[in-house]
Design an enzyme around this catalytic site. Structure first.
Site, PDB file in Angstrom:
ATOM      1  N   LEU A 294       0.847  -1.185   0.000  1.00 33.76           N
ATOM      2  CA  LEU A 294       0.000   0.000   0.000  1.00 33.76           C
ATOM      3  C   LEU A 294       0.883   1.235   0.000  1.00 33.76           C
ATOM      4  O   LEU A 294       1.593   1.511   0.963  1.00 33.76           O
ATOM      5  CB  LEU A 294      -0.929  -0.015   1.211  1.00 33.76           C
ATOM      6  CG  LEU A 294      -1.898  -1.208   1.236  1.00 33.76           C
ATOM      7  CD1 LEU A 294      -2.351  -1.520   2.639  1.00 33.76           C
ATOM      8  CD2 LEU A 294      -3.094  -0.924   0.346  1.00 33.76           C
ATOM      9  N   ASP A 295       0.828   1.992  -1.077  1.00 35.79           N
ATOM     10  CA  ASP A 295       1.717   3.132  -1.249  1.00 35.79           C
ATOM     11  C   ASP A 295       1.289   4.304  -0.376  1.00 35.79           C
ATOM     12  O   ASP A 295       0.100   4.612  -0.251  1.00 35.79           O
ATOM     13  CB  ASP A 295       1.702   3.564  -2.723  1.00 35.79           C
ATOM     14  CG  ASP A 295       2.626   4.720  -2.997  1.00 35.79           C
ATOM     15  OD1 ASP A 295       3.849   4.523  -2.909  1.00 35.79           O
ATOM     16  OD2 ASP A 295       2.120   5.828  -3.277  1.00 35.79           O
ATOM     17  N   THR A 297       0.858   5.321   2.759  1.00 35.84           N
ATOM     18  CA  THR A 297      -0.264   5.308   3.719  1.00 35.84           C
ATOM     19  C   THR A 297      -0.210   6.508   4.659  1.00 35.84           C
ATOM     20  O   THR A 297      -1.231   6.876   5.246  1.00 35.84           O
ATOM     21  CB  THR A 297      -0.278   4.005   4.534  1.00 35.84           C
ATOM     22  OG1 THR A 297       0.997   3.808   5.143  1.00 35.84           O
ATOM     23  CG2 THR A 297      -0.600   2.816   3.651  1.00 35.84           C
ATOM     24  N   GLU A 328       3.807   1.254   2.845  1.00 35.04           N
ATOM     25  CA  GLU A 328       4.922   2.177   2.678  1.00 35.04           C
ATOM     26  C   GLU A 328       4.529   3.440   3.422  1.00 35.04           C
ATOM     27  O   GLU A 328       3.568   4.123   3.066  1.00 35.04           O
ATOM     28  CB  GLU A 328       5.165   2.484   1.199  1.00 35.04           C
ATOM     29  CG  GLU A 328       6.423   3.320   0.974  1.00 35.04           C
ATOM     30  CD  GLU A 328       6.158   4.650   0.301  1.00 35.04           C
ATOM     31  OE1 GLU A 328       7.088   5.461   0.233  1.00 35.04           O
ATOM     32  OE2 GLU A 328       5.032   4.884  -0.167  1.00 35.04           O
ATOM     33  N   ASP A 349      14.770   3.763   7.096  1.00 33.96           N
ATOM     34  CA  ASP A 349      15.933   4.190   7.876  1.00 33.96           C
ATOM     35  C   ASP A 349      17.146   3.287   7.618  1.00 33.96           C
ATOM     36  O   ASP A 349      18.277   3.756   7.595  1.00 33.96           O
ATOM     37  CB  ASP A 349      15.609   4.171   9.374  1.00 33.96           C
ATOM     38  CG  ASP A 349      14.848   5.409   9.826  1.00 33.96           C
ATOM     39  OD1 ASP A 349      14.594   6.292   8.980  1.00 33.96           O
ATOM     40  OD2 ASP A 349      14.496   5.487  11.016  1.00 33.96           O
ATOM     41  N   PHE A 350      16.893   1.993   7.463  1.00 36.84           N
ATOM     42  CA  PHE A 350      18.004   1.076   7.205  1.00 36.84           C
ATOM     43  C   PHE A 350      18.682   1.427   5.887  1.00 36.84           C
ATOM     44  O   PHE A 350      19.920   1.496   5.808  1.00 36.84           O
ATOM     45  CB  PHE A 350      17.511  -0.373   7.177  1.00 36.84           C
ATOM     46  CG  PHE A 350      18.594  -1.379   6.901  1.00 36.84           C
ATOM     47  CD1 PHE A 350      19.479  -1.761   7.892  1.00 36.84           C
ATOM     48  CD2 PHE A 350      18.738  -1.948   5.640  1.00 36.84           C
ATOM     49  CE1 PHE A 350      20.498  -2.682   7.631  1.00 36.84           C
ATOM     50  CE2 PHE A 350      19.737  -2.869   5.368  1.00 36.84           C
ATOM     51  CZ  PHE A 350      20.627  -3.233   6.380  1.00 36.84           C
ATOM     52  N   HIS A 351      17.891   1.662   4.852  1.00 40.11           N
ATOM     53  CA  HIS A 351      18.473   2.057   3.566  1.00 40.11           C
ATOM     54  C   HIS A 351      19.309   3.320   3.732  1.00 40.11           C
ATOM     55  O   HIS A 351      20.445   3.409   3.253  1.00 40.11           O
ATOM     56  CB  HIS A 351      17.386   2.312   2.524  1.00 40.11           C
ATOM     57  CG  HIS A 351      17.915   3.018   1.307  1.00 40.11           C
ATOM     58  ND1 HIS A 351      18.001   4.402   1.243  1.00 40.11           N
ATOM     59  CD2 HIS A 351      18.423   2.554   0.140  1.00 40.11           C
ATOM     60  CE1 HIS A 351      18.527   4.743   0.084  1.00 40.11           C
ATOM     61  NE2 HIS A 351      18.786   3.643  -0.610  1.00 40.11           N
TER      62      HIS A 351
END
Length: 600
Positions: A294-295, A297, A328, A349-351
């Site tokens: 779901l883009d 949200t 997302e 955050d990890f990216h």
């Protein structure tokens, strides 16, 4: 009739129009629903030698179907009012492939509930009755903890840019070891090419990718290979061109707010809620997709955002086989999982922490992340880095503690469509960081118990960019063409070596008795200078991941003994004895001589 009365009537009437769920004695939705299919409450379908058309248009004084005649010209058929703004017409002799539009008083529009728009979002809709014979069952379910997700854009995944061409590459993905393919939005949007986040017809496949039955064939073939299929859906907003839903009713969209990308849906009202719920049901049941991403949200209409997600997750609880929902959302909000029923959340955050460590970039939102092993370790421990701290890019506090979330609820990536394509140059991480650094980050991603996501071509270090492209831009076609993967690259030694590394890492993740079973409660992480050590354990033993996030060699002070004291399951060049070369890493098993089994 007041809006409140009309909404209540719409709910009752709408439920009678939608295909009902069939349940067994235990209350579970049974497969007969899949076999019979799901019909949205509006749009067109085929019944006993006729086409049935339904529309919701409460402002219209009259509503008609405008049929394209095979020999040319048009035929207009008046629709009957069923009350509460709902109209219906049953037209004998019409059926599959009938082309039509809908006339509201004197204006004619495409059907926003169309199951197929073969000539684009401004053209006539096609009545679509599937002829597809499924071969591989109702779907492939596995819990998110067992998934490795592969995100792809249909238009640039292959040179042809179609479902059929993408299908021919599925066996490569299954062999590598991914478990699910996630398709960037496939709903119809204006133009031949684009990312798809400006969709306006969320029951129709984008015609340039293929027909509804060609999507069914793609999903069925994936299931036959043991792959799940997730669809990226955009319900927070509609695109700026081809959005005819507002012409039917102003209840679908907010008049008091916009998203950065288009009109925001108004989930305070039944029509908007039912549009989304029907669309999700359609993709997950009639098309047999296994889950939805779901883009955006965080951009849902605030007053009902949690409710629409909860409604969606509640409806899917009883569906068999089970379906997965992933949000997302930029807020780092654990309640998306604990309260609204999402199975997972993109945890960017990890990216960001990996990216700044490998590239030293600090522009934009990267200013909120400090390079180095310490920041990566903090992020892994918390699931995400921001748990309520002040977030410099917005000047506001961001996030909440996620102690209650399982590891699999965090969807981790070191590349995805946004983080590559939102750069003006569209450069991948492999173009910005040393090859050894990228390999080390990839190994960490696939060692951790969080749900990993790979972006198409990442597994071999694709050199093609992934640019933002749209038919509305003067150079859109060139940017689209430049973003297409070059599958021939995989044959060159350096690309083949990276592909082999991913294949070996995924095999280890799948077969190792510790890595395939332990979760967040059996995860420890610590750092010292540029060195990070992650540890996972279970009744089957312990596994260690050691990495040097620097191009300068470093000692391994956090490891009892030296690397030579452990079973080396996988290691890069430069990992030996008690020292790690620049960007070197190693995956270690139990101490030598422990006698523990490591692989099933």
């Amino acid at each position: 009739m007041s809006r409140l009365e009309r909404t209540a009537t719409f709910d009752r009437l709408g439920e009678s129009l939608a295909s009902p769920l069939r349940r067994d004695r235990a209350g579970r939705v049974v497969g007969a629903r899949f076999e019979r299919g799901f019909a949205p409450r509006f749009g067109a379908d085929v019944i006993e030698g006729a086409a049935r058309f339904r529309a919701y248009a409460p402002r219209a004084k009259r509503c008609s179907i405008v049929l394209d005649e095979p020999q040319g010209g048009e035929r207009i058929v008046a629709m009957d009012s069923l009350g509460a703004g709902v109209y219906q017409a049953i037209v004998p002799g019409e059926g599959h492939e009938t082309l039509y539009k809908i006339a509201l008083d004197d204006d004619v529009y495409p059907d926003p509930y169309a199951l197929y728009l073969p000539f684009g979002v401004h053209g006539p809709a096609m009545v679509y009755a599937s002829r597809y014979a499924w071969r591989h069952g109702l779907g492939v379910y596995r819990p998110l903890s067992s998934h490795v997700i592969y995100e792809l854009h249909v238009g640039t995944f292959t040179q042809e840019g179609t479902f059929g061409a993408a299908e021919r590459r599925l066996a490569d993905l299954a062999h590598m070891g991914v478990t699910a393919v996630e398709l960037m939005p496939i709903s119809a949007f204006e133009g031949e090419y684009g990312w798809g986040y400006d969709g306006v017809a969320h029951f129709s496949t984008h015609a340039a990718y293929g027909s509804p039955d060609e999507l069914r064939h793609f999903i069925d073939e994936a299931h036959g290979l043991g792959l799940s299929v997730f669809l990226d859906v955009v319900y927070s907003h509609f695109g700026p061109a081809g959005n005819y839903l507002r012409a039917f009713s102003d209840e679908y969209f907010r008049s008091d707010r916009q998203t950065p990308w288009g009109e925001a849906m108004d989930f305070r009202h039944a029509p908007a809620r039912h549009y989304v719920l029907d669309s999700a049901r359609y993709w997950l049941t009639e098309m047999r997709a296994d889950g939805l991403r779901l883009d955006a949200t965080h951009a849902f209409s605030e007053s009902r955002s949690s409710n629409i997600l909860r409604e969606l997750s509640d409806e899917l609880l009883l569906v068999e086989p089970k379906k997965l929902l992933m949000a997302e959302d930029e807020r780092n909000d654990p309640s998306l999982v604990t309260s609204t029923g999402m199975n997972g959340v993109w945890a960017d955050d990890f990216h960001h922490q990996i990216h700044v460590t490998l590239t030293r970039e600090h522009d934009g939102y990267y200013e909120a992340y400090r390079p180095g092993a310490l920041g990566i370790a903090d992020c892994i421990r918390g699931g995400w880095l921001y748990e309520g701290q002040l977030y410099a890019p917005t000047g506001e506090h961001r996030g909440g503690r996620a102690d209650a979330l399982d590891a699999s609820s965090f969807i981790y990536a070191i590349q995805n469509h946004d983080q590559i394509g939102n750069r003006e140059d569209g450069l991948r991480l492999t173009a910005l960081a040393p090859p050894a650094a990228f390999a080390a980050a990839s190994a960490l991603l696939l060692f951790l118990p969080m749900t990993p996501l790979l972006f198409m071509g990442q597994e071999w270090g694709a050199t093609t960019p992934f640019l933002y492209f749209s038919h509305r831009e003067p150079d859109g076609m060139q940017r689209f063409a430049a973003s297409k993967l070059d599958w021939a690259e995989r044959a060159s030694p350096e690309h083949a070596a990276l592909l082999d590394l991913h294949t070996r890492l995924l095999r280890l993740r799948r077969l190792d008795l510790v890595l395939s079973s332990s979760g967040r409660d059996q995860l420890g992480v610590r750092s010292d200078g540029t060195v990070l050590v992650a540890e996972r354990w279970s009744a089957h033993g312990r596994r260690l991941f050691v990495v040097n996030f620097s191009d300068v060699p470093a000692d391994v002070p956090l490891l009892p003994g030296s690397l030579d004291d452990y079973e080396v399951l996988l290691a890069s060049n430069g990992a030996a004895h008690d020292r790690l070369g620049g960007w070197a890493f190693a995956v270690l098993g139990d101490a030598r001589g422990s006698g523990r089994a490591m692989v099933e």
